[in-house]
Design a protein around this motif. Structure first.
Motif, PDB file in Angstrom:
ATOM      1  N   LEU A 211      63.004 -38.283 -13.360  1.00 20.31           N
ATOM      2  CA  LEU A 211      63.314 -38.021 -15.431  1.00 20.31           C
ATOM      3  C   LEU A 211      61.551 -37.518 -15.883  1.00 20.31           C
ATOM      4  CD1 LEU A 211      65.957 -40.128 -16.607  1.00 20.31           C
ATOM      5  CD2 LEU A 211      66.611 -37.557 -16.728  1.00 20.31           C
ATOM      6  N   LEU A 212      61.803 -36.567 -15.910  1.00 24.98           N
ATOM      7  CA  LEU A 212      59.748 -35.932 -16.329  1.00 24.98           C
ATOM      8  C   LEU A 212      59.572 -35.996 -17.618  1.00 24.98           C
ATOM      9  CD1 LEU A 212      57.275 -35.886 -15.060  1.00 24.98           C
ATOM     10  CD2 LEU A 212      58.066 -33.965 -13.686  1.00 24.98           C
ATOM     11  N   ASP A 213      58.553 -35.917 -18.147  1.00 27.06           N
ATOM     12  CA  ASP A 213      58.014 -35.662 -19.981  1.00 27.06           C
ATOM     13  C   ASP A 213      57.819 -34.251 -19.434  1.00 27.06           C
ATOM     14  OD1 ASP A 213      58.310 -35.582 -22.336  1.00 27.06           O
ATOM     15  OD2 ASP A 213      56.537 -36.179 -22.691  1.00 27.06           O
ATOM     16  N   ILE A 214      57.796 -33.277 -19.984  1.00 28.29           N
ATOM     17  CA  ILE A 214      56.806 -32.289 -20.206  1.00 28.29           C
ATOM     18  C   ILE A 214      55.523 -32.228 -20.718  1.00 28.29           C
ATOM     19  CG2 ILE A 214      56.636 -29.678 -20.958  1.00 28.29           C
ATOM     20  CD1 ILE A 214      59.446 -28.971 -19.937  1.00 28.29           C
ATOM     21  N   LYS A 215      55.529 -32.834 -21.848  1.00 28.35           N
ATOM     22  CA  LYS A 215      54.365 -32.446 -22.528  1.00 28.35           C
ATOM     23  C   LYS A 215      53.395 -34.313 -22.566  1.00 28.35           C
ATOM     24  CE  LYS A 215      52.090 -31.781 -27.057  1.00 28.35           C
ATOM     25  NZ  LYS A 215      51.838 -32.269 -28.551  1.00 28.35           N
ATOM     26  N   MET A 216      52.898 -34.485 -21.773  1.00 32.10           N
ATOM     27  CA  MET A 216      52.405 -35.510 -21.078  1.00 32.10           C
ATOM     28  C   MET A 216      50.135 -35.830 -22.035  1.00 32.10           C
ATOM     29  SD  MET A 216      54.320 -37.666 -18.715  1.00 32.10           S
ATOM     30  CE  MET A 216      54.282 -36.768 -17.696  1.00 32.10           C
TER      31      MET A 216
END
Lengths: 542, 119
Positions: free
Chosen positions: B51-56
């Motif tokens: 599960l990967l956040d886009i805005k980091m």
């Protein structure tokens, strides 16, 4: 040197008025109608100026020739007028127009070679001028087309002014018609003494100038003939005042003549009285005209316009501000999604985990943390959206910096940050101390937070002839070159708990002070912010 | 062998939320950065879903996605984002993302999409 009698003066005024209209159409004209209207006015101007010379000469032969030349040009007045009217009203009258020009040429030929058909010669009238006399028997046949064209053109314009579907065109047609009728009445009144009405002093020639006045009005107010004129307010004033003033003088001359004929008077004392009246009336009259012009053409006096401009400028500034706030708000909406998601999820699990004390603890901690974050974001946004109006005063920036450093001292000590301050300049800037404090605080906090363990913070002030410079240099981790471009973007941050608004606010405040903020950075070496603000120069800024 | 789920988000609150939703059903690994995720994937070979956040803050989620799909093509990656943008969604799909979740999300959404993607 010509000695001008009142009639010559009126004709001269008429001629200049027509030249004025011709000039406007020559300079700003774009189409055939414009150029033709310029020609029409040049024709009328030529006719009038030849009359000026004709009634001023003491030589009857020369007077006759000048009168004939005047009429040779004047014959084209109704022809070109009709030509213009046919274009304006979209008349299909090609044959009539050609016939009219042929008539003009024939009239010219007759005038040159068969003078006696048209004229008897000149008589000395009004004790001051030689006036041409028509051959009365031939007047109607020779001038029938002239009369017909003048009537027919005005009739067609009248019909057009009633029937055109376009409201603006109807308005223009009304001016065309009113100008035309007054002009023709004025112009053709000069025929009366030529036809034997020797007691009629034809000062009514200024009717032509009246036509010019109404034409001028129509041009500026209603884009007469769709003419778009970019004009200077002052020029319109001057010309209108000059025209009205000349008209005034002519009126006085008429009065003088009237008094001379019926009462008899001393010319010098009368002139003094008249000058006195003009002197008294001139300023209020001039003001009245200026206000009238302002309201009619410019929709406001210079004062109202400047007030409106100030309002417009404020609106633009706030529009600009709104734009930044819109950017901020949309970013904020996005930033708030994270805490909302967290709060949502934890709230969702509350019922099923109400007996799990570890969860409840975590939940309390997390919810408080997230609402805190929202609170922080909102406070920052509000401080940006609604800054208190700045109160500008002459201050020394180092005093502001000292105040902030006092707040940050403890923090710097804890982090083993050495502060090196050099304030060689004692000069003043015009600034709002509270706003500037906020601006410097954000920059200094960034600097301190960028220093990982121990380090240095160097604050230096300097100045040149116009600006005051404040340099804030840290020995922190620095900013990568691709990130350096983004540091003034809302919500850009490298800090765990940063909102990304600090530098945006600082920049906004510095810009409010007509200043600039520049940044240089080398990763792992440090960052330098250089703020420049215009110096306070006593007298210049007041 | 039950497969693990890797959660990559630099927001602690989001990590905690996902943990809350998924921890009863799956074994989880959490990390706060894209670099961390890539480092973890080098050693952990039992990760089935990311599960990967886009805005980091540091590395962009889409770059991390690209990297994961190149090195570990079998792992299903689900993007998590606050942006509802067609461009980002189609870019993510093009790079091989198996799913796309928009914040704020519901527990059921997460459970459904993870269940669908776990092998």
């Amino acid at each position: 040197m010509l000695k001008l009698n009142p009639f010559a003066l009126a004709a001269l005024f008429t001629s200049f008025s027509c030249l004025w209209i011709a000039g406007i159409f020559l300079i700003y004209g774009k189409n055939t109608l414009h150029r033709l209207w310029a020609i029409f006015n040049l024709t009328a101007a030529g006719w009038a100026i030849l009359i000026v010379f004709a009634v001023s000469t003491k030589n009857p032969d020369r007077a006759l020739n000048l009168w004939i030349f005047a009429h040779m040009i004047g014959i084209y007045v109704p022809i070109v007028f009709f030509h213009c009217a046919s274009i304006f009203c979209n008349l299909k009258a090609k044959k009539l127009i050609i016939a009219a020009y042929i008539y003009g040429i024939l009239h010219n030929i007759v005038s040159l070679f068969y003078v006696t058909i048209l004229y008897q010669g000149v008589t000395y009238l009004f004790d001051s001028m030689y006036y041409i006399q028509f051959n009365k028997a031939n007047f109607i046949p020779s001038m029938s087309l002239w009369i017909y064209l003048a009537f027919y053109a005005n009739y067609k314009i009248f019909i057009f002014s009633k029937n055109s579907p376009n409201k603006e065109l109807r308005k223009q047609a009304q001016f065309f018609l009113i100008g035309g009728i007054i002009g023709y009445l004025g112009g053709s009144s000069t025929f009366l003494p030529m036809l034997g009405f020797s007691s009629f002093y034809p000062l009514t020639i200024v009717g032509v100038a009246f036509y010019c006045l109404s034409n001028t009005y129509a041009i500026f107010k209603h884009s007469f003939f769709e003419l778009v004129v970019i004009y200077k307010q002052s020029i319109v004033y001057s010309i209108l005042i000059a025209m009205v003033f000349l008209f005034y003088v002519v009126a006085v001359l008429v009065l003088e003549r009237f008094l001379q004929d019926f009462i008899g008077y001393n010319s010098l004392s009368m002139s003094i009285v008249v000058s006195f009246i003009i002197g008294l009336l001139f300023v209020p009259f001039k003001n009245w005209i200026q206000n009238y012009v302002d309201n009619a053409f410019l929709k406001g006096t210079p004062y109202q316009i400047s007030e409106e401009n100030t309002l417009l400028r404020q609106e633009l500034t706030s529009a600009d501000k709104l734009r930044s706030i819109a950017i901020l708000a949309s970013s904020l909406a996005h930033e708030i999604k994270n805490p909302i998601t967290t709060i949502n999820t934890f709230a969702d699990f509350l019922p099923s985990k109400q007996n799990d004390s570890a969860f409840l603890n975590k939940c309390r901690q997390t919810l408080l943390h997230e609402t805190n974050r929202i609170q922080q974001l909102l406070t920052q946004l509000l401080s940006f959206a609604k800054p208190s109006p700045p109160v500008f005063q002459a201050i020394r920036p180092q005093e502001i910096i000292e105040e902030i450093l006092l707040l940050l001292e403890h923090r710097c000590d804890k982090q083993h940050i050495k502060i090196i301050k050099t304030y060689p300049t004692q000069e003043l800037i015009l600034a709002d101390p509270n706003q500037l404090k906020q601006a410097f605080l954000n920059i200094l906090l960034n600097a301190i937070e960028s220093i990982p363990q121990e380090g240095r913070l160097i604050i230096t002030t300097s100045s040149n002839a116009t600006s005051y410079f404040i340099s804030i240099q840290d020995s922190g981790i620095g900013i990568k070159s691709d990130e350096l471009k983004k540091i003034f973007d809302p919500f850009f941050t490298n800090k765990e708990n940063g909102t990304g608004l600090g530098l945006v606010i600082s920049q906004e405040i510095i810009h409010h002070h007509n200043g600039k903020i520049n940044v240089k950075s080398t990763p792992n070496v440090g960052t330098e912010f250089i703020i420049s603000i215009p110096k306070y120069i006593k007298g210049a800024n007041d | 062998m039950s497969q693990k789920i890797l959660i990559v988000d630099d927001e602690e609150g989001i990590r905690e939320s996902l943990k809350l939703i998924l921890s009863d059903h799956y074994e989880l690994i959490l990390t706060d950065s894209g670099e961390g995720a890539l480092e973890l994937l080098k050693h952990a070979n039992d990760v089935g879903v990311v599960l990967l956040d886009i805005k980091m803050r540091k590395v962009h989620g889409l770059d991390v996605l690209k990297e994961i799909k190149t090195k570990h093509p079998k792992i299903n990656v689900i993007m998590v984002t606050g942006y509802k943008s067609v461009e980002t969604a189609s870019e993510a799909a093009r790079l091989g993302a198996s799913g796309y979740i928009v914040k704020p999300f519901k527990s059921e959404e997460i459970l459904t999409i993870v269940e669908k993607n776990i092998t």
